[in-house]
Design an enzyme around this catalytic site. Sequence first.
Site, PDB file in Angstrom:
ATOM      1  N   GLY A  15       0.788  -1.214   0.000  1.00  0.00           N
ATOM      2  CA  GLY A  15       0.000   0.000   0.000  1.00  0.00           C
ATOM      3  C   GLY A  15       0.820   1.265   0.000  1.00  0.00           C
ATOM      4  CG  ASP A  35      -2.094   0.582   8.922  1.00  0.00           C
ATOM      5  OD1 ASP A  35      -2.254   0.174  10.096  1.00  0.00           O
ATOM      6  OD2 ASP A  35      -1.647  -0.137   8.020  1.00  0.00           O
ATOM      7  CB  THR A  93      -4.235 -12.115   2.538  1.00  0.00           C
ATOM      8  OG1 THR A  93      -3.175 -12.025   1.568  1.00  0.00           O
ATOM      9  CG2 THR A  93      -5.241 -11.018   2.276  1.00  0.00           C
ATOM     10  CB  SER A 132      -4.873  -7.946  -0.292  1.00  0.00           C
ATOM     11  OG  SER A 132      -4.922  -6.832   0.563  1.00  0.00           O
ATOM     12  CG  PHE A 166       2.207  -8.692 -11.086  1.00  0.00           C
ATOM     13  CD1 PHE A 166       2.094 -10.063 -10.941  1.00  0.00           C
ATOM     14  CD2 PHE A 166       1.122  -8.001 -11.605  1.00  0.00           C
ATOM     15  CE1 PHE A 166       0.932 -10.738 -11.306  1.00  0.00           C
ATOM     16  CE2 PHE A 166      -0.045  -8.664 -11.982  1.00  0.00           C
ATOM     17  CZ  PHE A 166      -0.132 -10.037 -11.835  1.00  0.00           C
ATOM     18  CE  LYS A 220       0.960 -11.178  -5.957  1.00  0.00           C
ATOM     19  NZ  LYS A 220       2.263 -10.544  -6.200  1.00  0.00           N
ATOM     20  CB  CYS A 276       4.086 -13.080  -2.361  1.00  0.00           C
ATOM     21  SG  CYS A 276       3.343 -11.455  -2.076  1.00  0.00           S
ATOM     22  CE  LYS A 279       0.386 -13.869   1.443  1.00  0.00           C
ATOM     23  NZ  LYS A 279      -0.629 -13.668   0.380  1.00  0.00           N
TER      24      LYS A 279
END
Length: 467
Positions: A15, A35, A93, A132, A166, A220, A276, A279
């Site tokens: 973000g 946030d 996430t 996300s 990306f 993604k 990433c 996960k």
Amino acid sequence: MKVQRICCIGAGYVGGPTMAVIADRCPAIQVTVVDLNQARIDAWNDSDLTKLPVYEPGLDAVVARARGRNLQFSTAVEESIASADMVFISVNTPTKTKGLGAGQASDLRWVEACARQVATAATGHTVVVEKSTLPVRTAAAIKTILEAAQEEGSSRSFSVLSNPEFLAEGTAIGDLEAPDRVLIGGEETASIDALAEIYGHWVAPEKILRTNLWSSELSKLTANAFLAQRISSINSIAAFCEASGADVREVARAIGFDSRIGPKFLNAGPGFGGSCFQKDILNLVYLCRHFGLPEVADYWESVVTLNTWQQHRIARLVVQQLFGTVTGKRLAILGFAFKADTNDTREAPAIRIARDLLEEGAQLSIHDPKVVEAQISRDLQLEPASETDTLSGTGSWTPATSIEAAVRGADAVLVLTEWQDYRHLNWSDLAALMRRPAWVFDARAVVEPAAVQAAGLRLWRVGDGES
């Protein structure tokens, strides 16, 4: 539809940099990053740009240009949502740790919480953008929540887009400013065009790809799965090179000349890390099993299994070379971030390798130019030792403020992150600080072998069958 105000929920690794670049390239659009973490927002607003909560080369300059002009960081979540034409959801996430799908499925509690907050606070027509990394068809859940908030006769309405990131940490600003592609998935042309127009300020039209929502979400996961697969593949060949006498760098160079393969992501090392890859692959595994494709799930799960094996293999190799035990021995760890040019340690290979060595009773001295002591403590779930009892048999660690401090008295040096600082070390000077016989374990193949060996040190390099 003309977007004048953007709100991004989540001031983390995605973000913050993404919104900073959008604000920098689109000065007419007001961008607010929100946030609930006050400390994180304070860090983004700090006048000292070295204290930004995210370290990325070039990020400080982008923030300096846009902050205070059309880029704000705030904890006023609902107010920012209410005034926005477009809301990006860019929250964490992580993989679920308990319940249905534990260990593989994504934990979507924060995404759902964001959707409900947007449903409550938004006014007029709001475009909600998934930023996300999400499982396929998450947009359907977000849409259901938002549609429930559209009261009959109300002026409020919503549309949902998928716009996955990306970014490669360490090169995120370059990836944002000159992306290979921008992917926008959605069903409503006007909303897609509005987001495409924002990126169109600096991205060529042919690089802005439009798909349906589900293809965008899956793209993604697939991109990360393919990249991680290449890392596990070359690491499997590295192990074979060590056993057979080949050199994995020569093998990688040879196959990289094949235009069908190419040279990228063929550097053998201690395995992939970051927020990433693991996960997303585990999420893909979970979804494949959910949709009745166990063979596909097993295939992708093997990529993660080999990555974990590579890290355990390196730790075992260190123990074996140091006469079968590291109990009470001082080992210098150079690099704790999962890759160079970032302070991110999520799923860093150094964590698993260090834990294995601590379990063996090693005394670790850890140096990293960007990772702070508190983060290392959290990752290892162990506070640094104030005193070291080498005969206790209990592993411990201490932070090192310099490379020399890390190496002093060490039986071995492990290079686990490819920081530029570690590429051209004076090994003769460092060797004089170490206890002999001493080893260098180069898991990143960044040291100069001739210099290490000339200093009288024994060397292991990943994928080197000649050592």
